[in-house]
Design an enzyme around this catalytic site. Sequence first.
Site, PDB file in Angstrom:
ATOM      1  N   ARG A   1       2.791   4.898   6.273  1.00 22.44           N
ATOM      2  CA  ARG A   1       3.193   4.426   7.612  1.00 22.44           C
ATOM      3  C   ARG A   1       3.586   2.946   7.348  1.00 22.44           C
ATOM      4  NH1 ARG A   1      -2.663   5.153  10.190  1.00 22.44           N
ATOM      5  NH2 ARG A   1      -2.942   4.238   7.996  1.00 22.44           N
TER       6      ARG A   1
ATOM      7  N   HIS B   1      -2.149  -3.896   5.346  1.00 17.46           N
ATOM      8  CA  HIS B   1      -1.746  -3.528   6.581  1.00 17.46           C
ATOM      9  C   HIS B   1      -3.206  -2.958   7.239  1.00 17.46           C
ATOM     10  CE1 HIS B   1      -2.454   0.917   5.843  1.00 17.46           C
ATOM     11  NE2 HIS B   1      -2.288   0.489   4.688  1.00 17.46           N
TER      12      HIS B   1
ATOM     13  N   CYS C   1      -5.921   0.096   7.074  1.00 22.65           N
ATOM     14  CA  CYS C   1      -5.773   0.554   5.760  1.00 22.65           C
ATOM     15  C   CYS C   1      -6.976   1.818   5.302  1.00 22.65           C
ATOM     16  CB  CYS C   1      -5.927  -0.418   4.690  1.00 22.65           C
ATOM     17  SG  CYS C   1      -5.364   0.115   3.199  1.00 22.65           S
TER      18      CYS C   1
ATOM     19  N   CYS D   1       1.016  -1.264  -0.069  1.00 20.75           N
ATOM     20  CA  CYS D   1      -0.118   0.060  -0.033  1.00 20.75           C
ATOM     21  C   CYS D   1       0.846   1.230   0.174  1.00 20.75           C
ATOM     22  CB  CYS D   1      -1.026   0.061   1.449  1.00 20.75           C
ATOM     23  SG  CYS D   1      -2.009   1.329   1.259  1.00 20.75           S
TER      24      CYS D   1
ATOM     25  N   ASP E   1       0.343   3.843   1.566  1.00 20.58           N
ATOM     26  CA  ASP E   1       0.225   4.305   3.119  1.00 20.58           C
ATOM     27  C   ASP E   1       1.595   4.700   3.643  1.00 20.58           C
ATOM     28  OD1 ASP E   1       0.203   4.515   6.009  1.00 20.58           O
ATOM     29  OD2 ASP E   1      -2.072   4.059   5.597  1.00 20.58           O
TER      30      ASP E   1
HETATM   31 ZN   LIG Z   1      -3.417   1.201   3.112  1.00 17.76          ZN
END
Ligand SMILES: [Zn+2]
Length: 210
Positions: A46, A98, A101, A42, A44
Amino acid sequence: MRFVERLLLENQAWAGEIKHRDPHMFDRLSAGQSPEVLWIGCSDSRVPAEQICNTSPGEMFIHRNVANRVCPNEAGFMSVLEYAVAVLKVRHIIVCGHHRCGGVQAAMTDENTGFSHLDNHLDGIRDIRRRHANELAKMNNDADRLDQMVALNVIDQVRTLSELPLIKAQWSCHQRPTIHGMVYALETGRLREIERWDGEHCEAVQACAV
Ligand SMILES: [Zn+2]
């Protein structure tokens, strides 16, 4: 100090530190790459693949998009997959979702986000949610439901990958990449494998319930 100026300064510090620790690393990397792994994760911020796996530059070939989707109709995605599998001959493909999400969260309802590309991208996750509606309805709370959808999305991407002609062709010749489905827990920093495809069938590695 502006953020981008900080990034440039941090880069200089990093390059100097690497040069000091491993004087030939940049020479080796300049000569080429032979990563063992294609990582599909992803976008993302993080979930930085190299950091959470503690790998060095050159060890992982990486594609990231919203909610770690396998996108057979997108040239951008397929070119990464082709190059990784047919040219770099990676031995493993990891699809990593994750907890918490935002992409999967947005697909937990049929309500459009108002962004056409994002909605098109998330439609496949909405389909997964509908297919597993009964199972999801039995879960205790929205947080668990979301994390379970993250796992179901990962499993679906592993299966989609395993059925692509490109992957089947690689398995019929000498190069046989194993596909792994993993989930990263933001709250603990731990990564776990939940699904594996070894060329013949997908198997659950751990119960996907969280
Ligand atoms: Zn995500």
